[in-house]
Design a protein around this motif. Structure first.
Motif, short mmCIF file in Angstrom:
data_model
loop_
_atom_site.label_atom_id
_atom_site.label_comp_id
_atom_site.label_asym_id
_atom_site.label_seq_id
_atom_site.Cartn_x
_atom_site.Cartn_y
_atom_site.Cartn_z
N PHE A 59 0.84 -1.20 0.00
CA PHE A 59 0.00 0.00 0.00
C PHE A 59 0.87 1.25 0.00
CE2 PHE A 59 -2.14 -3.03 3.07
CZ PHE A 59 -2.93 -3.62 2.10
N CYS A 60 0.39 2.28 -0.68
CA CYS A 60 1.03 3.60 -0.62
C CYS A 60 -0.05 4.64 -0.41
CB CYS A 60 1.78 3.89 -1.92
SG CYS A 60 3.23 2.86 -2.14
N ASP A 61 0.36 5.83 0.02
CA ASP A 61 -0.61 6.92 0.18
C ASP A 61 -0.92 7.56 -1.17
OD1 ASP A 61 -1.00 7.37 3.24
OD2 ASP A 61 1.11 6.92 2.95
N LEU A 63 0.47 7.06 -5.49
CA LEU A 63 1.34 6.27 -6.36
C LEU A 63 2.23 7.19 -7.20
CD1 LEU A 63 -1.05 3.44 -7.57
CD2 LEU A 63 0.61 3.41 -5.70
N CYS A 64 3.53 7.02 -7.10
CA CYS A 64 4.47 7.77 -7.93
C CYS A 64 4.50 7.12 -9.32
CB CYS A 64 5.86 7.74 -7.31
SG CYS A 64 5.85 8.10 -5.54
N LEU A 65 4.50 7.94 -10.35
CA LEU A 65 4.35 7.38 -11.70
C LEU A 65 5.54 6.54 -12.14
CD1 LEU A 65 2.73 10.43 -13.55
CD2 LEU A 65 1.62 8.44 -12.53
N PHE A 66 6.72 6.83 -11.59
CA PHE A 66 7.92 6.11 -12.03
C PHE A 66 8.07 4.75 -11.37
CE2 PHE A 66 9.02 8.92 -8.50
CZ PHE A 66 9.50 8.00 -7.58
N CYS A 67 7.30 4.50 -10.31
CA CYS A 67 7.58 3.36 -9.45
C CYS A 67 7.16 2.03 -10.08
CB CYS A 67 6.88 3.55 -8.11
SG CYS A 67 7.17 2.18 -6.98
N GLY A 68 8.04 1.06 -9.99
CA GLY A 68 7.74 -0.26 -10.53
C GLY A 68 7.28 -1.25 -9.47
N GLY A 111 7.98 -2.21 0.43
CA GLY A 111 6.67 -2.14 -0.22
C GLY A 111 6.77 -1.51 -1.58
N GLY A 112 5.80 -0.62 -1.85
CA GLY A 112 4.85 -0.01 -0.96
C GLY A 112 5.48 0.83 0.16
N THR A 113 4.60 1.22 1.04
CA THR A 113 4.98 2.05 2.18
C THR A 113 4.52 1.34 3.45
OG1 THR A 113 4.65 4.01 0.80
CG2 THR A 113 4.82 4.36 3.17
N PRO A 114 5.43 0.67 4.15
CA PRO A 114 5.02 -0.13 5.31
C PRO A 114 4.30 0.67 6.40
CG PRO A 114 7.24 -0.70 4.64
CD PRO A 114 6.86 0.49 3.83
N LEU A 145 10.37 4.28 4.22
CA LEU A 145 9.45 5.33 4.65
C LEU A 145 9.16 6.27 3.49
CD1 LEU A 145 11.26 6.49 7.94
CD2 LEU A 145 9.39 4.83 7.75
N ASP A 146 7.99 6.89 3.53
CA ASP A 146 7.67 7.97 2.60
C ASP A 146 7.63 9.26 3.40
OD1 ASP A 146 6.57 9.86 0.94
OD2 ASP A 146 5.10 8.49 0.05
N PRO A 147 8.61 10.17 3.21
CA PRO A 147 8.67 11.38 4.05
C PRO A 147 7.42 12.24 3.97
CG PRO A 147 10.69 11.11 2.79
CD PRO A 147 9.71 10.10 2.26
N GLY A 182 4.97 12.69 -10.63
CA GLY A 182 3.89 12.40 -9.69
C GLY A 182 4.39 12.22 -8.27
N ARG A 183 5.50 12.89 -7.93
CA ARG A 183 6.00 12.81 -6.56
C ARG A 183 6.53 14.18 -6.15
NH1 ARG A 183 8.24 8.35 -2.99
NH2 ARG A 183 9.22 9.51 -1.31
N VAL A 184 5.66 14.95 -5.53
CA VAL A 184 6.04 16.29 -5.10
C VAL A 184 6.41 16.21 -3.62
CG1 VAL A 184 5.27 18.66 -4.81
CG2 VAL A 184 4.58 17.35 -6.84
N LYS A 250 1.87 -0.37 -15.71
CA LYS A 250 1.00 0.48 -16.55
C LYS A 250 1.08 1.97 -16.18
CE LYS A 250 -0.83 -2.92 -18.93
NZ LYS A 250 0.40 -3.58 -19.38
N ARG A 251 1.27 2.28 -14.88
CA ARG A 251 1.23 3.69 -14.49
C ARG A 251 2.36 4.49 -15.15
NH1 ARG A 251 3.59 2.47 -8.49
NH2 ARG A 251 2.00 0.89 -8.52
N GLN A 252 3.44 3.80 -15.54
CA GLN A 252 4.55 4.51 -16.18
C GLN A 252 4.17 5.07 -17.55
OE1 GLN A 252 7.87 1.81 -16.17
NE2 GLN A 252 8.35 2.21 -14.02
S1 SF4 Z 1 8.10 5.19 -4.84
FE1 SF4 Z 1 7.48 4.53 -2.79
S2 SF4 Z 1 5.74 5.86 -2.29
FE2 SF4 Z 1 6.02 6.02 -4.51
S3 SF4 Z 1 4.63 4.45 -5.37
FE3 SF4 Z 1 6.64 3.50 -5.11
S4 SF4 Z 1 6.59 2.50 -3.14
FE4 SF4 Z 1 4.89 3.97 -3.19
#
Ligand code: SF4
Length: 457
Positions: A59-61, A63-68, A111-114, A145-147, A182-184, A250-252
């Protein structure tokens, strides 16, 4: 830019390659290996042998577009708590097969974001681990962690639960890059996160940077590295090339593809980050990690004890890594297994097969895989390897890798390696091409043009 390789070298080494966090790689997994093998391999771990645990929270709060990564946004806290109960259930199943009081050397949450798990759920999972396993006094207990989304009560909780390493993403500080990706995330947010984590007693901080993102520039990547090094002073950094695999993630496809830097620009960004981090006192470790010279990662690299696993570079020598949670991968001497990837199917597997493990795919290691895996791991960790000596240790002729010589000689002509008798030494120029050099020893590597991995550069 003068240090960058000529364009024919970029063409020669620009194909799609795995990151070699394992060998065979996950591309070789199939359904012929699954729960039965995971069960047998867990039961076969000799008594007293330490294991490491990896717990995956998908789970994440946001989704960053680059993340695989395998992650999704789940707003309902009850669902996240329910997932944590499945983790506890799986921890019980693993412990039952390994036997009571099994030593644990590393616990890694990823994860994700534990920290999307409710705090009481995190506490319950960790207490279960401490009850069922003998977590060693100096074990590394690490979390991603996600700051941007770190609840106030979480750092003190992590400190109280014995966490001693935190890893957080920064990627790039340029607002244009952040907006497109998608990550500000402001520097102030990250600083605040690091301050709270350190105040909670977590002594080691790792920061992830990325190059190759849309609109990223050489100067911007270098400035980010310098600022992170001087303001945040992390103990370690990981510097990843953005892996563009929209056919898998797909989000990429939502990223502005035309704004992605070409390979020569990516290499220049990487080189500038490298320069900034070395100037700031960090040493390069393996393909893409940096650490302070007195950090355990550097010491392991200097003494040939560095290891590579699904989390990247590690000092963890445990021969068994048990992955817990949806999509988590376990590594055993006999092979690897992976749990059901999708959350809903993971939950169903756990609920409908209470006597089984949720592994659904994997691969058995052959003798040849063990040999090649050792050569590839030493190359990725030490930047040098003696394949003949390793072959002799595995009981086969020193000439086993004869077919690799043409590619190795080409790499030497390109200045990426030095061939010293049987020893292959990767040069500093060759460090960004480490995956290409490792691929020379990969018997499973797909023919050119098959898109299973990201570009190597
Ligand atoms: S980079 Fe981290 S916060 Fe962003 S979608 Fe991926 S796991 Fe989630």
């Amino acid at each position: 830019m003068d240090m960058l390789p000529p364009s024919d070298v970029l063409v020669r080494y620009g194909g799609n390659l795995p990151r070699y966090t394992s060998y065979p790689t996950a591309a070789q997994f199939d359904a012929s290996v699954g729960a039965a093998e995971a069960d047998a391999w867990l039961r076969a771990v000799p008594a007293g042998t330490p294991v490491s645990l990896y717990l995956h929270v998908p789970f994440c709060d946001v989704l960053c577009l680059f993340c695989g990564c395998n992650s999704s946004v789940v707003r309902d806290a009850d669902l996240r708590a329910a997932y944590a109960r499945l983790l506890i259930d799986e921890v019980h199943r693993v412990a039952a097969r390994l036997g009571a009081g099994r030593p644990v050397r590393h616990v890694q949450w990823g994860g994700g974001t534990p920290t999307t798990l409710p705090p009481e759920s995190m506490r319950a999972v960790m207490e279960t681990i401490h009850r069922l396993f003998a977590v060693e006094a100096d074990a590394e207990i690490a979390i991603e962690l996600d700051p941007r989304f770190l609840p106030d009560d979480y750092p003190p909780l992590l400190g109280a639960l014995g966490f001693n390493r935190a890893s957080l993403g920064v990627q790039d500080l340029d607002p244009a890059v952040q907006a497109a990706s998608g990550r500000v995330q402001s520097l102030e947010q990250t600083e605040d996160c690091v301050r709270r984590v350190r105040a909670a007693g977590i002594r080691s901080v790792n920061v992830d940077l990325i190059y190759g993102l849309p609109y990223q520039t050489v100067d911007g990547a270098g400035d980010t590295a310098l600022t992170v090094a001087e303001v945040l002073r992390p103990e370690r950094l990981a510097v990843f090339g953005y892996a563009h695999v929209p056919w898998k993630q797909k989000r990429q496809a939502l990223l502005p593809e035309a704004a992605l830097p070409p390979p020569v620009e990516r290499l220049a960004q990487r080189a500038r980050i490298d320069e900034a981090l070395r100037l700031s006192g960090y040493s390069a470790v393996g393909l893409d990690h940096y650490a302070r010279p007195d950090d355990a990662l550097c010491l392991a690299a200097e003494t040939g004890h560095l290891r590579r696993n699904f989390q990247g570079y590690t000092v963890d020598p445990a021969p068994v890594l048990v992955g817990i949670g949806a999509s988590a991968i376990s590594n055993f001497p006999q092979g690897m297994t992976q749990n059901v990837p999708a959350n809903a199917f993971y939950a169903r597997a756990m609920e409908t097969m209470p006597d089984s493990l949720p592994a659904v795919r994997g691969v058995c290691r052959t003798g040849d895989d063990r040999l090649r895996g050792e050569v590839i791991e030493r190359l990725m960790c030490d930047l040098q390897v003696d394949p003949a000596a390793i072959g002799t240790r595995h009981g086969i002729s020193a000439s086993w890798y004869e077919s690799a010589w043409p590619a190795l000689r080409q790499a030497e002509m390109d200045g990426l390696v030095v061939l010293d008798g049987p020893v292959v030494r990767v040069t500093e120029k060759g460090r960004p091409f480490l995956r290409n050099i490792a691929a020379v020893f990969d018997a499973h590597h797909a023919p050119a043009g098959v898109k299973r991995h990201a570009g190597a550069l």
